[in-house]
Write a protein that holds these residues in place. Structure first.
Motif, PDB file in Angstrom:
ATOM      1  N   UNK A 218      -1.464  -4.100  -3.589  1.00  0.00           N
ATOM      2  CA  UNK A 218      -0.895  -4.428  -2.296  1.00  0.00           C
ATOM      3  C   UNK A 218       0.414  -5.151  -2.542  1.00  0.00           C
ATOM      4  N   UNK A 219       1.212  -5.314  -1.497  1.00  0.00           N
ATOM      5  CA  UNK A 219       2.494  -6.017  -1.639  1.00  0.00           C
ATOM      6  C   UNK A 219       2.939  -6.466  -0.256  1.00  0.00           C
ATOM      7  N   UNK A 220       3.889  -7.363  -0.209  1.00  0.00           N
ATOM      8  CA  UNK A 220       4.423  -7.831   1.059  1.00  0.00           C
ATOM      9  C   UNK A 220       5.611  -6.976   1.454  1.00  0.00           C
ATOM     10  N   UNK A 221       5.387  -6.076   2.386  1.00  0.00           N
ATOM     11  CA  UNK A 221       6.444  -5.177   2.795  1.00  0.00           C
ATOM     12  C   UNK A 221       7.578  -5.876   3.512  1.00  0.00           C
ATOM     13  N   UNK A 222       7.254  -6.980   4.218  1.00  0.00           N
ATOM     14  CA  UNK A 222       8.291  -7.735   4.916  1.00  0.00           C
ATOM     15  C   UNK A 222       9.241  -8.393   3.919  1.00  0.00           C
ATOM     16  N   UNK A 223       8.677  -8.869   2.818  1.00  0.00           N
ATOM     17  CA  UNK A 223       9.476  -9.473   1.750  1.00  0.00           C
ATOM     18  C   UNK A 223       9.338  -8.592   0.500  1.00  0.00           C
ATOM     19  N   UNK A 224       9.782  -7.371   0.618  1.00  0.00           N
ATOM     20  CA  UNK A 224       9.563  -6.381  -0.441  1.00  0.00           C
ATOM     21  C   UNK A 224      10.237  -6.757  -1.749  1.00  0.00           C
ATOM     22  N   UNK A 225      11.164  -7.726  -1.713  1.00  0.00           N
ATOM     23  CA  UNK A 225      11.812  -8.163  -2.953  1.00  0.00           C
ATOM     24  C   UNK A 225      10.804  -8.712  -3.954  1.00  0.00           C
ATOM     25  N   UNK A 226       9.615  -9.120  -3.495  1.00  0.00           N
ATOM     26  CA  UNK A 226       8.577  -9.563  -4.428  1.00  0.00           C
ATOM     27  C   UNK A 226       8.303  -8.486  -5.477  1.00  0.00           C
ATOM     28  N   UNK A 274      -0.098   7.168  -4.407  1.00  0.00           N
ATOM     29  CA  UNK A 274      -1.018   6.603  -3.419  1.00  0.00           C
ATOM     30  C   UNK A 274      -1.769   5.378  -3.909  1.00  0.00           C
ATOM     31  N   UNK A 275      -1.144   4.581  -4.772  1.00  0.00           N
ATOM     32  CA  UNK A 275      -1.814   3.409  -5.330  1.00  0.00           C
ATOM     33  C   UNK A 275      -1.512   2.121  -4.560  1.00  0.00           C
ATOM     34  N   UNK A 276      -0.725   2.231  -3.479  1.00  0.00           N
ATOM     35  CA  UNK A 276      -0.400   1.061  -2.669  1.00  0.00           C
ATOM     36  C   UNK A 276      -1.296   1.008  -1.437  1.00  0.00           C
ATOM     37  N   UNK A 277      -1.701  -0.179  -1.054  1.00  0.00           N
ATOM     38  CA  UNK A 277      -2.581  -0.339   0.099  1.00  0.00           C
ATOM     39  C   UNK A 277      -1.909   0.172   1.367  1.00  0.00           C
ATOM     40  N   UNK A 278      -2.556   1.037   2.110  1.00  0.00           N
ATOM     41  CA  UNK A 278      -1.993   1.484   3.389  1.00  0.00           C
ATOM     42  C   UNK A 278      -1.755   0.292   4.321  1.00  0.00           C
ATOM     43  N   UNK A 279      -0.600   0.289   4.980  1.00  0.00           N
ATOM     44  CA  UNK A 279      -0.281  -0.796   5.894  1.00  0.00           C
ATOM     45  C   UNK A 279       0.456  -1.954   5.262  1.00  0.00           C
ATOM     46  N   UNK A 280       0.573  -1.954   3.929  1.00  0.00           N
ATOM     47  CA  UNK A 280       1.242  -3.071   3.260  1.00  0.00           C
ATOM     48  C   UNK A 280       2.708  -3.183   3.668  1.00  0.00           C
ATOM     49  N   UNK A 282       4.019  -3.294   6.424  1.00  0.00           N
ATOM     50  CA  UNK A 282       4.233  -4.193   7.552  1.00  0.00           C
ATOM     51  C   UNK A 282       3.713  -5.605   7.343  1.00  0.00           C
ATOM     52  N   UNK A 283       3.207  -5.918   6.160  1.00  0.00           N
ATOM     53  CA  UNK A 283       2.607  -7.234   5.911  1.00  0.00           C
ATOM     54  C   UNK A 283       3.639  -8.260   5.457  1.00  0.00           C
ATOM     55  N   UNK A 284       3.474  -9.503   5.929  1.00  0.00           N
ATOM     56  CA  UNK A 284       4.235 -10.586   5.320  1.00  0.00           C
ATOM     57  C   UNK A 284       3.482 -11.061   4.084  1.00  0.00           C
ATOM     58  N   UNK A 285       4.016 -12.068   3.386  1.00  0.00           N
ATOM     59  CA  UNK A 285       3.423 -12.460   2.104  1.00  0.00           C
ATOM     60  C   UNK A 285       2.025 -13.052   2.278  1.00  0.00           C
ATOM     61  N   UNK A 434      11.954  -2.115  -0.033  1.00  0.00           N
ATOM     62  CA  UNK A 434      11.144  -1.641   1.086  1.00  0.00           C
ATOM     63  C   UNK A 434      11.251  -0.122   1.217  1.00  0.00           C
ATOM     64  N   UNK A 435      12.464   0.398   1.079  1.00  0.00           N
ATOM     65  CA  UNK A 435      12.663   1.847   1.183  1.00  0.00           C
ATOM     66  C   UNK A 435      12.003   2.577   0.015  1.00  0.00           C
ATOM     67  N   UNK A 436      12.090   2.008  -1.173  1.00  0.00           N
ATOM     68  CA  UNK A 436      11.508   2.643  -2.356  1.00  0.00           C
ATOM     69  C   UNK A 436       9.993   2.758  -2.228  1.00  0.00           C
ATOM     70  N   UNK A 437       9.344   1.664  -1.842  1.00  0.00           N
ATOM     71  CA  UNK A 437       7.883   1.645  -1.798  1.00  0.00           C
ATOM     72  C   UNK A 437       7.321   2.415  -0.607  1.00  0.00           C
ATOM     73  N   UNK A 438       8.168   2.628   0.404  1.00  0.00           N
ATOM     74  CA  UNK A 438       7.767   3.460   1.540  1.00  0.00           C
ATOM     75  C   UNK A 438       8.138   4.922   1.327  1.00  0.00           C
TER      76      UNK A 438
END
Length: 469
Positions: A218-226, A274-280, A282-285, A434-438
């Motif tokens: 999973x990852x924080x899509x809002x702060x995708x720089x993580x 498909x190894x990233x959690x669906x919905x991530x 839109x998630x904040x950290x 954000x664009x890369x992971x989406x």
């Protein structure tokens, strides 16, 4: 399991410590402090080397983020013990820039500011406007623990370099943060899994995890720089730390280095397969980290503040652990154990502070072993004070951090572009991640997008440039 930190283990944390980034421009606002006269000043002597006026009020503003604000109240109490006539005004906020930028512009800033978080004030603007006091007197002052040692003698290597701009030490990065990939050791023990040391092993384990009906990442899509952190760590391990220096110095095509492209391609594979959690996306950290703590994903990228930030929702026995990002190839220039180790939580004394000497003294209190060890006990984070965490019982997450530090030895590194040019990381690289992971862009487009952002800053004459050597 808990562990105590040995002196040897902590000294191995002497990485190149860097500054955390800031937000919002102050360019064009007159905030210089060179013409300010500090009337809250006394004659310096052995008992009062910084010339603190004993009854001068002190105002401290703390970023109320992952570390909270309680640790600062303890530091303030220690200051009060030394200067009982001083009244201390404490406040905490998550909106540092919105709260304090108008006060900097008006020439009425606090005496000490924890300039951290997503809304911190841009260091580039603060430095270019002369808004920060030189902390050199603090470094030269005797430490509170041993008058024969200066404060500079007590802090880890790299702290001064990373907080210096144009040869002046302007920012004290107090916490020592280690960045890596986090997982539950209990889950790994229960499943019989081993943390992957190579990227091929990571992909193989992700397939196993997905086949078991779990989300690998999973990852924080809002702060995708993580997610830019493991990408750049992997790039530095593959191509060497000169890759990072080129990025810091805004060199042409630095982001297009083959090592950065290879690292971006590897992490792009997580999205493609498909190894990233669906919905991530839109998630904040906090949401992403809570999903991870709840067992809805196996891996997450974060820094060593994670354990404290998530303590309220971490299940008993979760046993969080951290490890460096996997090596991309067998020919990487740095070993698997290498990782990004850096200072975080920057503290500053404004040039126009009413009690600037008291601000320096407050930092001296923080850099005492008592001040540093109290911080570690309260927030489960190391500080940049060498040896200050000896004998402290740590949680599983920070225990894992100390093991990672010991395993790396001298193979720790950092980058500074996020401190020099906040917009580049917080806006441009964040957007590219954000664009890369989406899957809106691929890895080649990712490095192009990051390089375009760097080139824009390099060409902008209104932005002060810094050179890393």
């Amino acid at each position: 399991m808990a562990q105590t930190i040995s002196r040897r283990g902590l000294l191995h944390a002497g990485a190149a410590v860097g500054a955390m980034a800031g937000a919002s421009a102050l360019t064009g606002c007159a905030m210089g402090g060179d013409d300010k006269k500090d009337d809250a000043k006394a004659d310096a002597n052995a008992a009062n080397p910084l010339g603190v006026k004993e009854d001068a009020p002190l105002e401290v503003v703390i970023f109320n983020g992952g570390f909270g604000e309680e640790y600062a109240k303890s530091h303030e109490a220690m200051y009060k013990e030394r200067w009982p006539k001083a009244e201390i005004k404490h406040s905490a906020t998550q909106q540092i820039s919105q709260t304090l930028q108008p006060r900097f512009v008006a020439g009425d800033p606090p005496d000490v500011v924890n300039n951290s978080g997503s809304s911190q004030i841009d260091f580039n603007g603060l430095v270019s406007q002369g808004a920060l006091a030189d902390l050199g007197d603090l470094l030269a002052a005797p430490s509170l623990d041993d008058p024969k040692k200066t404060v500079k003698d007590t802090i880890l290597p790299g702290v001064v370099d990373a907080g210096s701009y144009d040869g002046k030490f302007l920012s004290l990065n107090y916490a020592y943060s280690a960045y890596g990939i986090w997982y539950s050791q209990k889950l790994f023990n229960d499943k019989g899994w081993q943390y992957p040391k190579t990227w091929d092993e990571m992909i193989s384990l992700c397939r196993t995890i997905k086949a078991a009906g779990m989300n690998p990442w999973t990852y924080t899509g809002v702060h995708a720089r993580y997610m830019s952190w493991p990408i750049l760590m992997a790039a530095a391990k593959l191509g060497g730390t000169d890759v990072l220096k080129a990025i810091d110095n805004l060199e042409p095509n630095a982001w297009k280095h083959e090592a950065v492209k290879a690292a971006a391609d590897a992490y792009y594979q997580l999205a493609v397969d498909g190894f990233l959690q669906p919905g991530a996306e839109g998630m904040d950290h906090i949401k992403a980290q809570t999903e991870w703590c709840n067992g809805n994903a196996v891996f997450i990228s974060c820094g060593s503040w994670l354990e404290n930030e998530q303590k309220a929702v971490t299940p008993p026995g979760f046993n969080m652990a951290v490890a460096p990002p996997p090596s991309l190839t067998k020919g990487d220039k740095l070993p698997f154990e290498a990782f990004r180790g850096t200072g975080s939580e920057p503290f500053i004394v404004p040039a126009k502070a009413k009690n600037g000497r008291g601000g320096l003294e407050y930092l001296r209190v923080m850099l005492s072993k008592k001040g540093a060890s109290d911080f570690t006990r309260k927030v489960s984070s190391l500080t940049v004070v060498a040896g200050s965490a000896e004998g402290i019982e740590l949680g599983p997450g920070l225990t894992s951090v100390t093991k990672m530090i010991q395993g790396a030895g001298k193979n720790t590194f950092n980058w500074l572009y996020n401190s020099y040019y906040r917009k580049l990381e917080r806006n441009l690289v964040n957007s590219a991640c954000a664009d890369l992971l989406a899957k809106r862009i691929n890895s080649a487009q990712f490095v192009d997008q990051c390089q375009k952002g760097a080139d824009e800053i390099a060409k902008d004459d209104t932005i002060k440039k810094f050179k890393r050597v």
